[in-house]
Motif scaffolding. Sequence first.
Motif, PDB file in Angstrom:
ATOM      1  N   UNK A 131      33.892 -44.855  28.337  1.00 37.04           N
ATOM      2  CA  UNK A 131      32.543 -44.396  28.544  1.00 37.04           C
ATOM      3  C   UNK A 131      32.553 -43.166  28.261  1.00 37.04           C
ATOM      4  N   UNK A 132      33.714 -42.328  29.123  1.00 38.23           N
ATOM      5  CA  UNK A 132      33.738 -40.974  29.189  1.00 38.23           C
ATOM      6  C   UNK A 132      34.704 -40.144  28.081  1.00 38.23           C
ATOM      7  N   UNK A 133      35.452 -40.879  27.076  1.00 37.54           N
ATOM      8  CA  UNK A 133      36.003 -40.331  26.126  1.00 37.54           C
ATOM      9  C   UNK A 133      35.253 -39.491  24.888  1.00 37.54           C
ATOM     10  N   UNK A 134      34.136 -39.974  24.937  1.00 34.96           N
ATOM     11  CA  UNK A 134      33.148 -39.354  23.613  1.00 34.96           C
ATOM     12  C   UNK A 134      33.414 -39.866  22.468  1.00 34.96           C
ATOM     13  N   UNK A 135      34.091 -40.988  22.411  1.00 37.47           N
ATOM     14  CA  UNK A 135      34.421 -41.783  21.259  1.00 37.47           C
ATOM     15  C   UNK A 135      33.861 -43.064  21.146  1.00 37.47           C
ATOM     16  N   UNK A 136      33.518 -43.728  19.840  1.00 37.03           N
ATOM     17  CA  UNK A 136      33.450 -45.039  19.675  1.00 37.03           C
ATOM     18  C   UNK A 136      34.681 -45.938  19.939  1.00 37.03           C
ATOM     19  N   UNK A 137      34.535 -47.185  20.022  1.00 38.43           N
ATOM     20  CA  UNK A 137      35.719 -48.088  20.085  1.00 38.43           C
ATOM     21  C   UNK A 137      35.153 -49.411  19.440  1.00 38.43           C
ATOM     22  N   UNK A 138      36.220 -50.044  19.278  1.00 39.10           N
ATOM     23  CA  UNK A 138      36.370 -51.673  18.765  1.00 39.10           C
ATOM     24  C   UNK A 138      36.600 -52.359  19.745  1.00 39.10           C
ATOM     25  N   UNK A 139      36.025 -53.405  20.177  1.00 34.70           N
ATOM     26  CA  UNK A 139      36.046 -54.366  21.187  1.00 34.70           C
ATOM     27  C   UNK A 139      36.261 -55.652  20.696  1.00 34.70           C
ATOM     28  N   UNK A 140      37.407 -56.362  20.737  1.00 32.72           N
ATOM     29  CA  UNK A 140      37.473 -57.797  20.324  1.00 32.72           C
ATOM     30  C   UNK A 140      37.471 -58.941  21.395  1.00 32.72           C
ATOM     31  N   UNK A 141      36.833 -60.019  21.104  1.00 34.92           N
ATOM     32  CA  UNK A 141      36.819 -61.057  22.227  1.00 34.92           C
ATOM     33  C   UNK A 141      36.993 -62.442  21.372  1.00 34.92           C
ATOM     34  N   UNK A 142      37.255 -63.303  22.348  1.00 35.47           N
ATOM     35  CA  UNK A 142      37.522 -64.551  21.934  1.00 35.47           C
ATOM     36  C   UNK A 142      36.542 -65.755  22.510  1.00 35.47           C
ATOM     37  N   UNK A 267      44.901 -50.440  25.144  1.00 33.31           N
ATOM     38  CA  UNK A 267      44.708 -50.227  23.883  1.00 33.31           C
ATOM     39  C   UNK A 267      45.677 -50.797  23.046  1.00 33.31           C
ATOM     40  N   UNK A 268      45.260 -51.366  22.062  1.00 31.50           N
ATOM     41  CA  UNK A 268      46.020 -52.329  21.021  1.00 31.50           C
ATOM     42  C   UNK A 268      46.574 -51.184  20.062  1.00 31.50           C
ATOM     43  N   UNK A 269      47.631 -51.041  19.587  1.00 29.01           N
ATOM     44  CA  UNK A 269      47.835 -50.033  18.651  1.00 29.01           C
ATOM     45  C   UNK A 269      47.915 -50.640  17.195  1.00 29.01           C
ATOM     46  N   UNK A 270      47.411 -49.980  16.316  1.00 31.08           N
ATOM     47  CA  UNK A 270      47.026 -50.667  14.944  1.00 31.08           C
ATOM     48  C   UNK A 270      48.428 -50.633  14.425  1.00 31.08           C
ATOM     49  N   UNK A 271      48.817 -51.365  13.237  1.00 27.71           N
ATOM     50  CA  UNK A 271      49.660 -51.317  12.567  1.00 27.71           C
ATOM     51  C   UNK A 271      49.535 -50.435  11.271  1.00 27.71           C
ATOM     52  N   UNK A 272      50.433 -49.314  10.819  1.00 30.49           N
ATOM     53  CA  UNK A 272      50.174 -48.573   9.931  1.00 30.49           C
ATOM     54  C   UNK A 272      51.141 -48.868   8.863  1.00 30.49           C
ATOM     55  N   UNK A 273      50.714 -48.412   7.540  1.00 31.77           N
ATOM     56  CA  UNK A 273      51.487 -48.560   6.318  1.00 31.77           C
ATOM     57  C   UNK A 273      52.269 -47.194   6.004  1.00 31.77           C
ATOM     58  N   UNK A 274      52.970 -47.160   4.888  1.00 35.08           N
ATOM     59  CA  UNK A 274      53.903 -46.189   4.672  1.00 35.08           C
ATOM     60  C   UNK A 274      53.117 -44.745   4.618  1.00 35.08           C
ATOM     61  N   UNK A 275      51.834 -44.801   4.429  1.00 33.01           N
ATOM     62  CA  UNK A 275      51.235 -43.467   4.248  1.00 33.01           C
ATOM     63  C   UNK A 275      50.554 -43.029   5.505  1.00 33.01           C
ATOM     64  N   UNK A 276      50.532 -44.102   6.488  1.00 31.87           N
ATOM     65  CA  UNK A 276      50.147 -43.776   7.675  1.00 31.87           C
ATOM     66  C   UNK A 276      48.627 -44.358   7.982  1.00 31.87           C
ATOM     67  N   UNK A 277      48.122 -44.877   7.042  1.00 32.73           N
ATOM     68  CA  UNK A 277      46.703 -45.562   7.250  1.00 32.73           C
ATOM     69  C   UNK A 277      46.937 -46.954   8.010  1.00 32.73           C
ATOM     70  N   UNK A 278      46.058 -47.397   8.645  1.00 32.74           N
ATOM     71  CA  UNK A 278      45.897 -48.638   9.267  1.00 32.74           C
ATOM     72  C   UNK A 278      46.094 -49.833   8.258  1.00 32.74           C
ATOM     73  N   UNK A 279      47.043 -50.634   8.512  1.00 41.79           N
ATOM     74  CA  UNK A 279      47.245 -51.717   7.850  1.00 41.79           C
ATOM     75  C   UNK A 279      46.428 -52.898   8.020  1.00 41.79           C
ATOM     76  N   UNK A 280      45.403 -53.449   7.319  1.00 41.59           N
ATOM     77  CA  UNK A 280      44.608 -54.401   7.765  1.00 41.59           C
ATOM     78  C   UNK A 280      45.087 -55.802   8.283  1.00 41.59           C
ATOM     79  N   UNK A 281      46.260 -56.232   7.336  1.00 40.69           N
ATOM     80  CA  UNK A 281      46.584 -57.565   7.892  1.00 40.69           C
ATOM     81  C   UNK A 281      47.401 -57.412   9.078  1.00 40.69           C
ATOM     82  N   UNK A 282      48.135 -56.177   9.144  1.00 39.76           N
ATOM     83  CA  UNK A 282      49.067 -56.089  10.248  1.00 39.76           C
ATOM     84  C   UNK A 282      48.318 -56.134  11.658  1.00 39.76           C
TER      85      UNK A 282
END
Length: 310
Positions: A131-142, A267-282
């Motif tokens: 709430x207090x970090x001033x950023x949006x966030x992605x929250x997944x559920x099942x 926090x779930x750390x995203x997987x990144x590709x060789x360019x440092x961008x978030x890898x969607x599949x990973x």
Amino acid sequence: MRRLFLRAKAVLRDVLKPVTGAILGTIAVGLLRGTRYFNPDRTANFFASVTRVIGPWLPEHKIGRANLTAAFPEKIPAEIDAILTGVWDNLGRVGAEFAHLDHLWDLDPEHWESRRIEPAPGAIEKFIALRDDGKGALIFASHLGNWELPALAAPAYGLESAILFRRPNIAAVDRAIQDIRSVNMGTMIATTHDAPLRLAQALQKGVHVGMLVDQHFSRGVDVTFFGRTAKANPLLARLARQVECPIHGVRIIRLPNHRFRIDLSDEVNPVRDAEGKIDVQGTTQAINTVIEGWVREHPEQWLWLHRRWR
């Protein structure tokens, strides 16, 4: 002659579809509204007793058994049956509780022992940090425990939120459900063609975006789930690639005596590709790995009744 018969059958189906939809919609809406007049705990017990009896006679029971047998090859048939009984019990309770969503959330951080909702260790601190970090966030559920309740957590802690949801096919049911959900669930965004754009815009404004991500998605990416390949929705990972923001998972576990425990993952750390961008599949795989861990803890509370693996 056969072609004529098939054509007539198709025409009859198209003619009757609005009628049957209206009938089913009237019944469903009446059931939803009527359930609100009864005690939620007694109603949940009654619905659970009905689904435990009826469930094993439905085709979904066979799907659930096959899924569980493949996921837990070490379990004997009696253990599989016990889990399935819990699945039907949980499903009945979720149905009854849905009609009372606006009354179920009563978490009091100071006196949670006497309330229906209790926090997992550290959960409240994590929500406050989001709430207090001033950023949006992605929250997944099942579809675990009562999967409708997590959407109530963000507004309860003052987090601006947007929830992705799928509309029911029957308009009357859709209206009734939206009336219930609109009380304190934040902004509801339907799964239309412009939903990804609206979700991305919400994230850029600091909104916390939530979605269920554990069902089969035919146009999804391949992930390994319980040792088997499954198609998973990559939308959350694609949004993270587009708008860099924290990723967390939220779950509501069912406890005895009509109580629940809310938990927010680290926090779930995203997987990144060789360019440092978030890898969607990973990154999608990382999310599903967290969900698999949740399900292994409480297999009787997950919705094994759909064809997750195809």
